[in-house]
Scaffold this active site. Structure first.
Site, PDB file in Angstrom:
ATOM      1  N   HIS A 249     -12.328   4.362  10.007  1.00 31.20           N
ATOM      2  CA  HIS A 249     -11.794   3.148   9.588  1.00 31.20           C
ATOM      3  C   HIS A 249     -12.327   2.639   8.166  1.00 31.20           C
ATOM      4  O   HIS A 249     -12.908   1.527   8.025  1.00 31.20           O
ATOM      5  CB  HIS A 249     -11.643   2.148  10.605  1.00 31.20           C
ATOM      6  CG  HIS A 249     -10.673   1.048  10.143  1.00 31.20           C
ATOM      7  ND1 HIS A 249     -10.020   0.258  11.206  1.00 31.20           N
ATOM      8  CD2 HIS A 249     -10.088   0.529   9.079  1.00 31.20           C
ATOM      9  CE1 HIS A 249      -9.159  -0.489  10.750  1.00 31.20           C
ATOM     10  NE2 HIS A 249      -9.260  -0.250   9.495  1.00 31.20           N
ATOM     11  N   VAL A 250     -12.165   3.706   7.073  1.00 26.77           N
ATOM     12  CA  VAL A 250     -12.993   3.334   5.629  1.00 26.77           C
ATOM     13  C   VAL A 250     -11.826   3.033   4.840  1.00 26.77           C
ATOM     14  O   VAL A 250     -12.106   3.337   3.706  1.00 26.77           O
ATOM     15  CB  VAL A 250     -13.935   4.372   5.543  1.00 26.77           C
ATOM     16  CG1 VAL A 250     -15.358   4.299   6.421  1.00 26.77           C
ATOM     17  CG2 VAL A 250     -13.311   5.844   5.568  1.00 26.77           C
TER      18      VAL A 250
ATOM     19  N   GLU B 239     -10.686   2.103  18.586  1.00 29.46           N
ATOM     20  CA  GLU B 239     -11.934   2.389  17.535  1.00 29.46           C
ATOM     21  C   GLU B 239     -12.904   1.410  18.038  1.00 29.46           C
ATOM     22  O   GLU B 239     -12.731   0.085  18.307  1.00 29.46           O
ATOM     23  CB  GLU B 239     -11.424   2.149  16.450  1.00 29.46           C
ATOM     24  CG  GLU B 239     -10.704   1.123  15.706  1.00 29.46           C
ATOM     25  CD  GLU B 239     -10.100   1.504  14.654  1.00 29.46           C
ATOM     26  OE1 GLU B 239      -9.405   2.219  14.236  1.00 29.46           O
ATOM     27  OE2 GLU B 239     -10.392   0.746  13.639  1.00 29.46           O
TER      28      GLU B 239
ATOM     29  N   SER C 246      11.333   1.943   6.721  1.00 29.48           N
ATOM     30  CA  SER C 246      10.896   0.661   7.204  1.00 29.48           C
ATOM     31  C   SER C 246      12.120  -0.051   7.823  1.00 29.48           C
ATOM     32  O   SER C 246      13.176   0.640   8.088  1.00 29.48           O
ATOM     33  CB  SER C 246      10.471  -0.101   6.042  1.00 29.48           C
ATOM     34  OG  SER C 246      11.513  -0.016   5.262  1.00 29.48           O
TER      35      SER C 246
ATOM     36  N   ILE D 238       0.879  -1.094  -0.046  1.00 27.86           N
ATOM     37  CA  ILE D 238      -0.054   0.116   0.116  1.00 27.86           C
ATOM     38  C   ILE D 238       1.051   1.342  -0.131  1.00 27.86           C
ATOM     39  O   ILE D 238       0.621   2.159  -0.844  1.00 27.86           O
ATOM     40  CB  ILE D 238      -0.985  -0.104   1.051  1.00 27.86           C
ATOM     41  CG1 ILE D 238      -1.850  -1.256   1.236  1.00 27.86           C
ATOM     42  CG2 ILE D 238      -1.760   1.200   1.244  1.00 27.86           C
ATOM     43  CD1 ILE D 238      -2.747  -1.616   2.464  1.00 27.86           C
TER      44      ILE D 238
ATOM     45  N   ARG E 195      -2.779   1.500  11.672  1.00 25.88           N
ATOM     46  CA  ARG E 195      -3.662   0.744  12.793  1.00 25.88           C
ATOM     47  C   ARG E 195      -3.239   1.877  13.921  1.00 25.88           C
ATOM     48  O   ARG E 195      -2.280   2.594  14.143  1.00 25.88           O
ATOM     49  CB  ARG E 195      -3.047  -0.393  13.326  1.00 25.88           C
ATOM     50  CG  ARG E 195      -3.287  -1.707  12.419  1.00 25.88           C
ATOM     51  CD  ARG E 195      -4.578  -2.021  12.511  1.00 25.88           C
ATOM     52  NE  ARG E 195      -4.972  -3.300  11.823  1.00 25.88           N
ATOM     53  CZ  ARG E 195      -5.543  -3.380  10.709  1.00 25.88           C
ATOM     54  NH1 ARG E 195      -5.816  -1.976  10.164  1.00 25.88           N
ATOM     55  NH2 ARG E 195      -5.839  -4.283  10.156  1.00 25.88           N
TER      56      ARG E 195
HETATM   57  P1  NDP Z   1       3.115  -4.692   3.692  1.00 25.68           P
HETATM   58  O1  NDP Z   1       3.362  -5.970   4.329  1.00 25.68           O
HETATM   59  O2  NDP Z   1       3.157  -4.953   2.038  1.00 25.68           O
HETATM   60  O3  NDP Z   1       3.815  -3.561   3.952  1.00 25.68           O
HETATM   61  C1  NDP Z   1       4.134  -3.285   5.321  1.00 25.68           C
HETATM   62  C2  NDP Z   1       5.593  -2.480   5.344  1.00 25.68           C
HETATM   63  O4  NDP Z   1       5.813  -1.986   6.747  1.00 25.68           O
HETATM   64  C3  NDP Z   1       6.528  -3.122   4.964  1.00 25.68           C
HETATM   65  O5  NDP Z   1       7.414  -2.118   4.118  1.00 25.68           O
HETATM   66  C4  NDP Z   1       7.502  -3.229   6.013  1.00 25.68           C
HETATM   67  O6  NDP Z   1       8.826  -3.299   5.752  1.00 25.68           O
HETATM   68  C5  NDP Z   1       6.986  -2.254   6.956  1.00 25.68           C
HETATM   69  N1  NDP Z   1       7.144  -2.594   8.512  1.00 25.68           N
HETATM   70  C6  NDP Z   1       6.711  -3.672   9.138  1.00 25.68           C
HETATM   71  N2  NDP Z   1       7.026  -3.626  10.437  1.00 25.68           N
HETATM   72  C7  NDP Z   1       7.748  -2.303  10.545  1.00 25.68           C
HETATM   73  C8  NDP Z   1       8.241  -1.754  11.653  1.00 25.68           C
HETATM   74  N3  NDP Z   1       8.398  -2.605  12.827  1.00 25.68           N
HETATM   75  N4  NDP Z   1       8.984  -0.615  11.539  1.00 25.68           N
HETATM   76  C9  NDP Z   1       8.903   0.128  10.415  1.00 25.68           C
HETATM   77  N5  NDP Z   1       8.237  -0.539   9.220  1.00 25.68           N
HETATM   78  C10 NDP Z   1       7.863  -1.824   9.501  1.00 25.68           C
HETATM   79  O7  NDP Z   1       1.589  -4.391   4.055  1.00 25.68           O
HETATM   80  P2  NDP Z   1       0.402  -3.785   3.256  1.00 25.68           P
HETATM   81  O8  NDP Z   1       0.910  -2.530   2.568  1.00 25.68           O
HETATM   82  O9  NDP Z   1      -0.539  -4.818   2.209  1.00 25.68           O
HETATM   83  O10 NDP Z   1      -0.299  -3.213   4.357  1.00 25.68           O
HETATM   84  C11 NDP Z   1       0.099  -2.495   5.513  1.00 25.68           C
HETATM   85  C12 NDP Z   1      -0.824  -2.227   6.720  1.00 25.68           C
HETATM   86  O11 NDP Z   1      -2.182  -1.519   6.177  1.00 25.68           O
HETATM   87  C13 NDP Z   1      -1.679  -3.475   7.134  1.00 25.68           C
HETATM   88  O12 NDP Z   1      -1.098  -4.339   7.825  1.00 25.68           O
HETATM   89  C14 NDP Z   1      -3.006  -2.872   7.857  1.00 25.68           C
HETATM   90  O13 NDP Z   1      -2.441  -2.728   9.089  1.00 25.68           O
HETATM   91  C15 NDP Z   1      -2.955  -1.479   7.230  1.00 25.68           C
HETATM   92  N6  NDP Z   1      -4.212  -1.415   6.387  1.00 25.68           N
HETATM   93  C16 NDP Z   1      -5.322  -0.314   6.931  1.00 25.68           C
HETATM   94  C17 NDP Z   1      -6.401  -0.264   6.193  1.00 25.68           C
HETATM   95  C18 NDP Z   1      -7.335   0.859   6.586  1.00 25.68           C
HETATM   96  O14 NDP Z   1      -8.640   0.506   6.272  1.00 25.68           O
HETATM   97  N7  NDP Z   1      -6.976   1.852   7.168  1.00 25.68           N
HETATM   98  C19 NDP Z   1      -6.709  -1.144   5.119  1.00 25.68           C
HETATM   99  C20 NDP Z   1      -5.792  -2.157   4.542  1.00 25.68           C
HETATM  100  C21 NDP Z   1      -4.429  -2.152   5.435  1.00 25.68           C
HETATM  101  P3  NDP Z   1      10.019  -4.150   6.697  1.00 25.68           P
HETATM  102  O15 NDP Z   1       9.401  -5.424   6.689  1.00 25.68           O
HETATM  103  O16 NDP Z   1      11.282  -3.826   5.938  1.00 25.68           O
HETATM  104  O17 NDP Z   1      10.019  -3.234   7.919  1.00 25.68           O
END
Ligand code: NDP
Length: 316
Positions: free
Chosen positions: A277-278, A259, A173, A154, A230
């Site tokens: 949360h949409v 929430e 990240s 995303i 989140r």
């Molecule tokens: P991905 O797994 O593709 O991407 C997550 C990214 O976060 C990676 O780049 C990862 O890189 C990084 N990351 C993970 N842990 C950490 C950390 N501790 N510190 C820094 N960076 C971190 O997930 P998506 O993009 O598919 O989804 C991301 C999140 O978006 C979901 O898990 C969900 O919580 C949220 N979401 C929210 C929605 C909403 O309605 N608001 C809808 C859909 C998703 P690296 O591992 O190198 O750190």
């Protein structure tokens, strides 16, 4: 027919497709789902749930013959994947099909903060345009430096959607990605250098309150914080005081710590845009997510494999 325990909501089309192969037991129709599971949990082999409700440990313990959990959403921090794996239960989620929609939500929040959409909408509705003349100026959203916290599926879609705005993208990240954007291994250092910080990491222990007071102070009085990840990722109490004190300029939020409860102090602020949360909540994207949620269950029922396991279950 296999026995499915369904937690949370599902669309009519999901229920129709699932009903062809499963006997569906809906938690929402039960007075006390735990009591029901304690009595009948042994016959349940499949669970459908979502990223908000997850599967409570006590629910999981009451289903000894569970084979798969299908999560209607990409974030699965409410499901204990280690516990599931240890029981041989595969967990699936819905990656990619919602990237564009959640990215649109992030951009929408950012533009709404910069261009004060809510303030100006209220200005017109209150008759102030006619009574007082033109509304005060706003800030341009073009040409900003945007830091993406979590450049995953995303996060990349957000960067792509911001490109036409002449944005400079940087990111933080845990690991450096194979992209041209500047990488920061330190979140506070990135916050100091950007105009807007967009959070789009998973929730869970490793990201809990990583956007803390220090990060928000580094973002500063002219800074904008967007959270579509989140609620747990941002220290909400620290954010509220930073917004009240003017140490942080604006916030656009789709997610909250407890929430659907949103603190009164946050709701009272005029420098925030709040959504319930949409991020993925359009008919089109929820249909695609629902289809993948059902496809994972049907495929597992048919041949024991799934389409989109969470990374922790990828080798099961
Ligand atoms: P991905 O797994 O593709 O991407 C997550 C990214 O976060 C990676 O780049 C990862 O890189 C990084 N990351 C993970 N842990 C950490 C950390 N501790 N510190 C820094 N960076 C971190 O997930 P998506 O993009 O598919 O989804 C991301 C999140 O978006 C979901 O898990 C969900 O919580 C949220 N979401 C929210 C929605 C909403 O309605 N608001 C809808 C859909 C998703 P690296 O591992 O190198 O750190």
């Amino acid at each position: 027919m296999a026995e499915l325990f369904l937690i949370g909501s599902a669309t009519d089309i999901m229920l129709e497709r699932l009903g062809e192969k499963f006997t569906i037991h809906r938690a929402k129709d039960m007075d006390d789902p735990q009591t029901w599971l304690d009595e009948h949990g042994a016959k349940i082999t499949y669970v459908g749930t979502n990223g908000h409700d997850g599967v409570k440990p006590a629910f999981m313990a009451a289903m000894p013959n569970l084979k798969a959990i299908s999560c209607y959403g990409v974030g699965y921090d409410a499901i204990d994947t280690d516990a599931a794996r240890a029981k041989g239960v595969v967990v699936t989620h819905t990656p990619n099909v919602l990237n564009a929609e959640v990215a649109t939500t992030a951009v929408l929040l950012m533009l709404s903060c910069y261009r004060e959409v809510l303030r100006d909408d209220a200005y017109v509705r209150a008759g102030r345009w006619e009574a007082e003349g033109n509304a005060p100026l706003t800030r341009s959203a073009d040409g900003q430096t945007v830091g993406i916290l979590g450049l995953g599926r995303i996060g990349q879609a957000i960067a792509d959607k911001l490109a036409p705005f002449g944005t400079s993208i940087v990111y933080h990240s845990r690991s450096k990605k194979d992209v041209d954007y500047k990488y920061y291994d330190n979140l506070t250092a990135m916050a100091r250098d950007v105009d807007t910080l967009i959070c789009i990491t998973p929730g869970g222990a490793s990201t809990n309150k990583i956007v803390n007071r220090e990060v928000m102070d580094a973002l500063g009085p002219q800074g904008t914080l967007i959270n579509v990840s989140r609620g747990s990722v941002v220290d909400e109490a620290a954010m509220i005081s930073a917004l009240q004190d003017g140490r942080l300029g604006w916030a656009g939020l789709d997610v909250f710590e407890a929430e659907p409860k949103v603190p009164e102090a946050l709701r009272a602020l005029s420098n925030v845009v709040l959504l319930p949360h949409v991020g993925s909540a359009t008919h089109e994207t929820r249909a695609a997510m629902g289809a993948l949620t059902v496809d994972n269950l049907l495929q597992h029922l048919e041949n024991g494999t799934v389409i989109s396991p969470v990374p922790e279950c990828a080798d099961m």
